[in-house]
Design an enzyme around this catalytic site. Structure first.
Site, mmCIF file in Angstrom:
data_model
loop_
_atom_site.group_PDB
_atom_site.id
_atom_site.type_symbol
_atom_site.label_atom_id
_atom_site.label_comp_id
_atom_site.label_asym_id
_atom_site.label_seq_id
_atom_site.Cartn_x
_atom_site.Cartn_y
_atom_site.Cartn_z
ATOM 1 C CG PHE A 72 -25.370 -28.557 16.001
ATOM 2 C CD1 PHE A 72 -26.706 -28.188 15.966
ATOM 3 C CD2 PHE A 72 -24.828 -29.205 14.900
ATOM 4 C CE1 PHE A 72 -27.477 -28.459 14.834
ATOM 5 C CE2 PHE A 72 -25.584 -29.485 13.775
ATOM 6 C CZ PHE A 72 -26.922 -29.108 13.745
ATOM 7 C CB THR A 100 -22.041 -32.107 13.563
ATOM 8 O OG1 THR A 100 -22.074 -30.687 13.767
ATOM 9 C CG2 THR A 100 -23.250 -32.550 12.767
ATOM 10 C CE LYS A 101 -20.178 -26.590 16.531
ATOM 11 N NZ LYS A 101 -21.328 -26.565 15.640
ATOM 12 C CB THR A 102 -15.227 -32.193 19.171
ATOM 13 O OG1 THR A 102 -14.692 -31.671 17.942
ATOM 14 C CG2 THR A 102 -14.247 -33.201 19.750
ATOM 15 C CG LEU A 103 -18.955 -32.579 24.668
ATOM 16 C CD1 LEU A 103 -18.915 -34.081 24.955
ATOM 17 C CD2 LEU A 103 -18.467 -31.797 25.883
#
Length: 374
Positions: free
Chosen positions: A189, A191-194
């Site tokens: 998603f 917003t995730k770190t990756l």
């Protein structure tokens, strides 16, 4: 000054040529479903995490649903998990008619209180579903010991945990999140770190038999085209998303370092405020600050004040799952999981992403200080 809770625009502008080229390459090849970039990403995730197998799917939610199906989390079996999480961590069980059995959380980490798991295990228990939340992993030493002792499967919800690593007491090396249980899942998603530029997910495992099932389940249960061994799903990562994620993966270590720097800015600037508590990192592990949370008095008033100052903030999570209407059939009531309920009333997430500036963090922290001086 306006401070976004999250924005993809800065990263895109920094690496615009690479992102545009990655998209253009896919468009020119015309292979939009399970193209070579998808395979390249899967191999790259295997190398990065140390997992033997990485199989991409359409979303983190699909990764949980498919994994729950394959591990037998269904047909009335009980699966132990936390009520303090996003809906998908539990709805994946209910979709297969499994019964989620909640255990309260550790107040310092927001992860499942592993000291309370064993008392919930019975002859109908099929597995444990720990969720690695926000910045750190659950106590995987205790979880894996309990699973081994009771012949239980473990599904790691590492949707928020890309880059997190666990050492604990039973290993001489750090192991990436998602690689300790039977199956582990990531979400891509945005917003995730990756994070991608849309939905995406990944299932990882060290078990070759499970990996083969996952590969079949994501394409309707087919072992080869039009030959169906199972009733599966239509869940494939878009080739364009894979291409974009391959660009981002090249910079992931630097992104993680920057997130940790930002978290330290917050810790240093907020430590003197008596109304604020910052979560603790426990056990021997490498944290990754996907989200930076505080526990605070007058949370809702502070959140409104920050938004008036054009500072983005969010609440993960305002209502624990056992009190959600969709799970009312489980028969839980207010007070059943007091720590989760307390945290839901006090938690507040502040802006954190690799491109945020120290000046912006100063502005956020000064606004928080001014609120409590009123």
């Amino acid at each position: 000054m306006k401070v976004d809770f999250y924005t993809p625009k800065r990263e895109y502008n920094e690496k615009k040529e690479e992102f545009n080229k990655a998209i253009q390459n896919v468009l020119e090849k015309g292979n939009f479903i399970l193209g070579e970039e998808v395979s390249n990403l899967e191999r790259a995730i295997e190398e990065y995490t140390g997992a033997k197998h990485a199989i991409s799917v359409a979303s983190g939610t699909d990764a949980l649903v498919i994994s729950s199906d394959i591990l037998g989390f269904k047909n009335g079996k009980e699966v132990i998990t936390s009520p303090f999480t996003f809906l998908a961590s539990t709805s994946c069980l209910v979709k297969h008619n499994a019964k989620p059995v909640f255990v309260d959380i550790d107040e310092d980490t927001f992860n499942i209180d592993t000291d309370k798991i064993e008392e919930k295990i019975n002859s109908n228990t099929k597995g444990i579903l720990p969720i690695h939340l926000f910045c750190q992993m659950s106590d995987m030493d205790k979880i894996m010991d309990l699973a081994s002792k009771n012949n239980l499967s473990v599904l790691e919800d590492a949707a928020e945990a890309f880059g997190m690593k666990w050492k604990g007491n039973n290993s001489t090396t750090y192991k990436h999140s998602g690689t300790l249980g039977d199956l582990g899942v990531f979400s891509f998603f945005p917003t995730k770190t990756l994070g991608g530029y849309g939905d995406g997910g990944m299932i990882i495992t060290n078990n070759s038999d499970l990996a083969e099932k996952v590969k079949m389940f994501r394409v309707h249960g087919a072992s080869k085209k039009y030959h169906y061994d199972y009733i599966g799903y239509n869940s494939r990562l878009d080739t364009i998303q894979a291409a974009l994620l391959l660009v981002k993966l090249k910079y992931i270590d630097n992104s993680i370092i920057k997130r940790n720097i930002v978290s330290n800015w917050y810790k240093e600037r907020l430590k003197s405020i008596p109304y604020i508590k910052i979560p603790k990192i426990k056990n021997d592990q490498h944290p990754v600050y996907y989200v930076f949370n505080i526990l605070t008095e007058k949370r809702d008033e502070l959140c409104a004040y920050l938004k008036e100052k054009e500072i983005g903030c969010s609440i993960y999570y305002p209502i624990p799952l056992h009190l959600q209407k969709c799970f009312s059939y489980l028969g839980h009531k207010k007070g059943d999981f007091p720590v989760s309920e307390k945290i839901c009333e006090e938690i507040l997430a502040l802006p954190i992403y690799p491109e945020i500036s120290e000046e912006e963090v100063d502005f956020v922290c000064n606004a928080i200080k001014s609120f409590y001086k009123k």
